[in-house]
Design a protein around this motif. Sequence first.
Motif, mmCIF file in Angstrom:
data_model
loop_
_atom_site.group_PDB
_atom_site.id
_atom_site.type_symbol
_atom_site.label_atom_id
_atom_site.label_comp_id
_atom_site.label_asym_id
_atom_site.label_seq_id
_atom_site.Cartn_x
_atom_site.Cartn_y
_atom_site.Cartn_z
ATOM 1 N N UNK A 56 41.915 51.134 13.238
ATOM 2 C CA UNK A 56 43.126 50.785 13.854
ATOM 3 C C UNK A 56 44.008 52.174 14.266
ATOM 4 N N UNK B 55 42.666 44.088 8.415
ATOM 5 C CA UNK B 55 41.697 45.265 8.932
ATOM 6 C C UNK B 55 40.041 44.172 9.303
ATOM 7 N N UNK C 264 38.735 40.921 11.386
ATOM 8 C CA UNK C 264 38.034 39.798 12.055
ATOM 9 C C UNK C 264 38.707 38.717 11.287
ATOM 10 N N UNK D 278 36.472 43.467 16.934
ATOM 11 C CA UNK D 278 35.053 44.153 15.904
ATOM 12 C C UNK D 278 35.468 43.307 14.390
ATOM 13 N N UNK D 279 34.137 43.103 13.951
ATOM 14 C CA UNK D 279 34.725 42.665 12.488
ATOM 15 C C UNK D 279 35.475 43.519 11.081
ATOM 16 N N UNK D 280 35.421 45.174 11.552
ATOM 17 C CA UNK D 280 36.593 45.353 10.873
ATOM 18 C C UNK D 280 37.051 46.358 12.074
ATOM 19 N N UNK D 281 38.225 46.334 11.964
ATOM 20 C CA UNK D 281 39.430 46.667 13.298
ATOM 21 C C UNK D 281 39.659 48.125 12.730
#
Lengths: 510, 308
Positions: free
Chosen positions: A123, B166, B168, A118-121
Amino acid sequence: MIVGETPPPSGAFGVDAIAMTMRFGNFLALDKVALKVRPGSFHALLGENGAGKSTLVKCIMGYYHATEGDILVGGREQAIGNPKDAHALGLGMVYQHFTLVPAMTVAENLVLARDDVPAVVNWPKEMKELEAFLARMPFKVPLGAKVSDISAGERQKCEILKQLYLKRRFLILDEPTSVLTPAEADEVLGMLRDMVVRGELTILMITHKFREVMAFADDVTILRRGKLAGAGKVSELTPDAMARTMIGAEELTVQPPRTGEAGKARLELAKVRARDDAGAIAVHDVSLTVRAGEIVGIAGVSGNGQRQLVEVLAGQREAESGEIRVAGDPYHASREEMRRHNMSLLPEEPLKNACVGGMSVADNIAFREFDRAPFASLGWWLNRGAFRVDARKKIAQYKIKTRTPDTPISALSGGNVQRAVLARELGGDVEVLIAANPCFGLDFAAVAQIHAEIMAARNRGAAVLLVSEDLDELLELSDRLVVMFHGEFVYEARTSEADLTVVGRHMAGH
Amino acid sequence: MADGSIGLWTVPLAVLGGAIRVSTPFLFVSLGECITERSGRINLGLEGTLVMGAMSAYGISYLTGSPWLGVLAAGITGALLGALHAGICSLPRVNDVAVGIALMLFGTGLAFYLGKPLIEPTAPRLPAIDFGWWSDIPQVRAALRVNVLFLIGVALAPILYWAFRTTRWGLLIRTAGESSDAARAMGHSVLLIRLRATMVGGFLAGIGGSFLSLFYPGSWNEGLSSGQGITAVALVIFARWDPLLCLWASLAFGGAAALGPALQSVGVTSGYHLFNAAPYILTLAIMIITCSPKRTLTGAPAELSITR
């Protein structure tokens, strides 16, 4: 794979390679090789270096495009154009060299390997999912740890877990146990074997260890010089039969028998300490005595300080403290001291550590003596003719395959580079020999020759320190065995009395 | 003590003001270089990018009357220079350090050539926010006149720190910088990742340049940059490739650069040039203290040509 086609079948599936031919220019790397891996089986692919094992699996994985031949996945013919196609079919490969990013955590490496990062993980969510995934897996790895901080065994488990995390159900393993202790190898292969037995996985393993083939594999395919040399059920074969199929009719150098008793102390290490490149202590106050006419083997999983210890002895790294003595004299790895004591070095990765790649074979062979008679007059005027005469003699004696003595040494194969270093280091008198992984990645013929030379040097009265990650090699050659773990010598025994399980336990630090 | 004179307090105050004012170009260039280096490539050409950015920002601000369009132009110029660097470096057997030095000379030379007609005219400058309104002391008010770009830079450091972990793109940049083999094995194009990282790095360095010509010192001339671009590249190494440390390092260098003028203003004139050299002395001192022949740098991206 074309979008919209039926997804690969669930559960384990088989892969067949039919009449695979691969040409690199004039070189025929694969010649109509057939490989049949049954669904839900553990298949071993045996062969010497250069036999075409890697080429074959790289064709299956889509890294290479075979000149001719077809690949069937789960019984259907598939055109695998690149690794992504292979991944989409559920094929995964664990490489001999780790493909994990050392500076990242295990979790980051796992998530990064997905096709849909994903573009922003998120966590917290990913960690929860990873933990749930790990709970279903037979082996555990620390998710939050940096890959550079975990052991080689854990890294190998990580590589395999990564493939399982990506839902690959046909795994190709390229020499997966080369960095593991025997116990770790058994653990990892045993767990994979269980998954195969449960029908979740099919495994194709490239290896040269007969022990693992006998213990874990169902079927075996043997390649020799790009051709199919044999295939069959492991239960119907013996290691001897497999070895003969692998080598063919080639004559191997016969190793001389062990003769003579150990003499006086030649190489003495007293509380030697050295740091690694990151500044951490890699060699921790080790003491050791190697006597004349004795081979002392240092066993250990790579990365436990062996490399730094050899670098100190070779003069590539400064010891922080401690003392090294050769024949009673203090030793600081200067050229003069090495010459006076007839010291020889066979470092690992010889092309990098013992040769200048761009210089000729003759020049490389002359490094130890190039500024002395007969190679030089007055210590500076070099007699090029003498270089070539000496090189021709040694090329013949050590069976170095090179076109001319003037060929750059980097153009030679690994085995022949090592033979050239062997010719230089063992060509004269030898009183102390230090060898580090001298046979890593070499074929049977080269290995037999190097082992024979090391044993001969010992019989002539040399003190030999043999550092190796290959336990079989150490058991075969050494008189005494020392295990190195976390920079310390944790175990010592006469090789004839050493217990393999105890040695393995110490290698793993237990 | 007379009004407006605060004696020796001028010095720390001026250093603080300097830390805020002078640090901005350091901050942008080092954050940009941080992105580029984390992807596994060094762009030494950022000195040239900085000067080109300063020139183009001044020119566009003068022509359009909008300093913010100037900032944008500086960023685009920087991104184009970054693309040029990445493009040349993606050819086989090209050394990124050598290309960087060439682009440094190219960028400054081109900026001086194109910028000749810009030395005379005055372009609209960037506005500043007065954080010193509460004080009557002019030195305090001067020190706390903060430019918006500085605030953007300060915000950018933690954003980058977060993004490297955080997003990609952050993960891919780090993968390309730490192990190009791993990136390739995952099917990513390392060259493309590095191209983008170098362009973003150039964009930020160009904006750093616009600060020079549009705020402080606030004019265009050939002596505008005194090596801030190249110092900022060294600063990334000192900051261990960590954006947050880049922020602190930039502030320290900005403060050091303000030391000479600050001491002069209180009458310490002997050794003026020596104090002006404070940032460079600091660079050398830091390099000597933090480098050792016996170990490699911690935190250095493994693919960087200086660490391989």
